[in-house]
Design a protein around this motif. Structure first.
Motif, short mmCIF file in Angstrom:
data_model
loop_
_atom_site.label_atom_id
_atom_site.label_comp_id
_atom_site.label_asym_id
_atom_site.label_seq_id
_atom_site.Cartn_x
_atom_site.Cartn_y
_atom_site.Cartn_z
N SER A 70 0.86 -1.18 0.00
CA SER A 70 0.00 0.00 0.00
C SER A 70 0.90 1.23 0.00
CB SER A 70 -0.90 0.02 1.24
OG SER A 70 -1.77 -1.10 1.25
N LEU A 71 0.42 2.32 -0.61
CA LEU A 71 1.25 3.52 -0.65
C LEU A 71 0.43 4.75 -0.30
CD1 LEU A 71 0.81 5.51 -3.38
CD2 LEU A 71 1.79 3.53 -4.51
N VAL A 72 1.09 5.68 0.34
CA VAL A 72 0.56 7.03 0.58
C VAL A 72 1.65 7.99 0.10
CG1 VAL A 72 -0.22 8.72 2.26
CG2 VAL A 72 -0.80 6.30 2.57
N TRP A 73 1.34 8.72 -0.96
CA TRP A 73 2.31 9.63 -1.58
C TRP A 73 1.83 11.05 -1.36
CZ3 TRP A 73 5.88 8.05 -5.91
CH2 TRP A 73 6.65 9.13 -6.35
N GLN A 74 2.66 11.86 -0.69
CA GLN A 74 2.35 13.27 -0.48
C GLN A 74 3.41 14.12 -1.18
OE1 GLN A 74 0.56 14.41 3.50
NE2 GLN A 74 1.55 12.49 4.11
N ASN A 78 8.79 20.42 -4.54
CA ASN A 78 9.83 19.43 -4.78
C ASN A 78 10.00 18.44 -3.64
OD1 ASN A 78 10.60 20.45 -7.34
ND2 ASN A 78 11.86 22.03 -6.36
N ASN A 79 9.22 18.60 -2.59
CA ASN A 79 9.33 17.73 -1.42
C ASN A 79 8.39 16.53 -1.55
OD1 ASN A 79 11.22 19.40 -0.04
ND2 ASN A 79 9.54 20.76 0.54
N THR A 80 8.98 15.35 -1.48
CA THR A 80 8.25 14.10 -1.62
C THR A 80 8.27 13.34 -0.30
OG1 THR A 80 8.79 13.90 -3.97
CG2 THR A 80 8.15 11.88 -2.83
N ASP A 81 7.12 12.81 0.09
CA ASP A 81 7.00 11.96 1.28
C ASP A 81 6.17 10.74 0.86
OD1 ASP A 81 6.38 10.68 3.68
OD2 ASP A 81 6.33 12.55 4.80
N LEU A 82 6.83 9.60 0.76
CA LEU A 82 6.20 8.38 0.28
C LEU A 82 6.26 7.31 1.37
CD1 LEU A 82 5.01 6.52 -1.93
CD2 LEU A 82 7.35 6.17 -2.75
N LEU A 84 5.30 3.41 2.31
CA LEU A 84 4.95 2.09 1.80
C LEU A 84 4.72 1.16 2.97
CD1 LEU A 84 7.76 1.78 -0.90
CD2 LEU A 84 5.35 2.27 -1.35
N SER A 85 3.65 0.38 2.92
CA SER A 85 3.38 -0.57 3.99
C SER A 85 2.68 -1.78 3.41
CB SER A 85 2.51 0.07 5.09
OG SER A 85 1.29 0.54 4.54
N GLY A 86 2.86 -2.93 4.08
CA GLY A 86 2.22 -4.15 3.59
C GLY A 86 3.21 -5.29 3.48
N PRO A 87 3.05 -6.13 2.46
CA PRO A 87 3.85 -7.35 2.36
C PRO A 87 5.31 -7.16 2.02
CG PRO A 87 1.81 -7.54 1.12
CD PRO A 87 1.98 -6.11 1.49
N ILE A 88 5.82 -5.89 1.96
CA ILE A 88 7.21 -5.68 1.57
C ILE A 88 8.19 -5.99 2.70
CG2 ILE A 88 6.66 -3.95 -0.16
CD1 ILE A 88 7.43 -1.81 1.87
N GLY A 89 7.70 -6.44 3.82
CA GLY A 89 8.60 -6.77 4.92
C GLY A 89 8.04 -6.22 6.22
N LEU A 90 8.78 -6.46 7.30
CA LEU A 90 8.33 -5.99 8.60
C LEU A 90 8.37 -4.47 8.65
CD1 LEU A 90 10.16 -8.57 10.90
CD2 LEU A 90 7.77 -8.56 10.20
N GLY A 91 7.35 -3.88 9.24
CA GLY A 91 7.31 -2.45 9.37
C GLY A 91 7.01 -1.77 8.05
N ALA A 92 7.19 -0.46 8.03
CA ALA A 92 6.90 0.35 6.85
C ALA A 92 8.20 0.96 6.33
CB ALA A 92 5.90 1.44 7.19
N THR A 93 8.14 1.39 5.09
CA THR A 93 9.26 2.10 4.47
C THR A 93 8.81 3.51 4.14
OG1 THR A 93 10.17 0.06 3.49
CG2 THR A 93 10.84 2.17 2.52
N ARG A 94 9.57 4.49 4.60
CA ARG A 94 9.27 5.88 4.28
C ARG A 94 10.42 6.44 3.43
NH1 ARG A 94 5.80 9.75 6.05
NH2 ARG A 94 5.08 8.43 7.76
N ILE A 95 10.05 7.03 2.30
CA ILE A 95 11.01 7.63 1.39
C ILE A 95 10.72 9.12 1.32
CG2 ILE A 95 11.88 7.67 -0.98
CD1 ILE A 95 10.92 4.74 -1.22
N GLN A 96 11.71 9.93 1.65
CA GLN A 96 11.53 11.37 1.63
C GLN A 96 12.64 12.02 0.81
OE1 GLN A 96 11.43 11.61 6.04
NE2 GLN A 96 9.45 12.62 5.82
N SER A 97 12.28 13.05 0.06
CA SER A 97 13.28 13.75 -0.75
C SER A 97 12.93 15.22 -0.82
CB SER A 97 13.33 13.17 -2.17
OG SER A 97 14.22 13.91 -2.98
N ASP A 98 13.98 16.06 -0.77
CA ASP A 98 13.82 17.50 -0.97
C ASP A 98 14.39 17.95 -2.30
OD1 ASP A 98 16.52 17.26 -0.56
OD2 ASP A 98 16.61 18.55 1.21
#
Length: 209
Positions: A70-74, A78-82, A84-98
């Motif tokens: 599942s994804l939530v993209w904000q 130029n600022n990205t906050d993504l 990811l959660s679900g079957p990709i492994g334990l916990g969630a992955t947050r990707i942020q970029s400026d």
């Protein structure tokens, strides 16, 4: 001799989205077969839309395996906050970029990448992917810093059906109306053996756009 090891399947999706989150190498945009009027107006609306949130799901398939989340993209300029959660492994992955740095937080481990050079992500992750602007593709618009290799339109509605940039084919399979703007809800991105299917359940737009 390189000591790079292929990433485990549970990291494929975050790394794929890391690469696509970033802006691509600049190229001259060649003229494409476009219909005047509706598409030009719609494209300008998408260009001016630089703040939004998209909630949905993504599935990735490649030679290394398959992954989904599942994804939530904000996006705010130029600022990205993504997230990811679900079957990709334990916990969630947050990707942020400026736009200058990329922070990847997964399982409590933080990795920061200086993205000032075009091959920074490839060196950091081992993925030789184009640094394309997925935030533009998601909206249904070409990435401004990549040459347009192909562009097909629904001429009646002035919407993208197919786009090719940096060798990636983006197929737009469904749109919906959100606050008066038609935005993609189902798209398919592929190049060679790598493909991603993205479903967007909800777009949230600023009230004063």
């Amino acid at each position: 001799m390189s000591n790079y090891r292929r990433p485990p399947t549970s990291t494929l999706l975050p790394l794929f989205l890391v690469a696509l989150t970033l802006a691509g190498c600049a190229g001259l945009e060649r003229p494409a077969q476009e219909s005047a009027g509706d598409w030009n107006t719609h494209r300008q609306q998408l260009v001016s839309l630089n703040q939004w949130r998209a909630d949905g799901k993504v599935a990735l398939r490649s030679a290394q395996g398959a992954d989904s989340a599942s994804l939530v993209w904000q996006q705010r300029g130029n600022n990205t906050d993504l997230l990811l959660s679900g079957p990709i492994g334990l916990g969630a992955t947050r990707i942020q970029s400026d736009g200058k740095h990329l922070d990847i937080n997964r399982g409590g481990e933080l990795q920061r990448i200086d993205i000032s050079s075009p091959d920074a992500v490839a060196r950091a992750t081992g993925w030789d992917l184009p640094l394309a602007a997925l935030r533009h593709w998601l909206k249904g618009a070409p990435a401004p810093d990549l040459a347009i290799q192909a562009l097909d339109l629904d001429r009646q509605q002035g919407l993208l059906l197919h786009l090719r940039q940096a060798g990636w084919d983006i197929h737009y399979q469904h749109y919906r109306d959100f606050d008066g703007l038609r935005l993609p809800t189902r798209l398919h991105i592929e190049r060679g053996p790598t493909e991603a299917r993205i479903l967007i359940a909800q777009w949230q737009l600023p009230p004063d756009r």
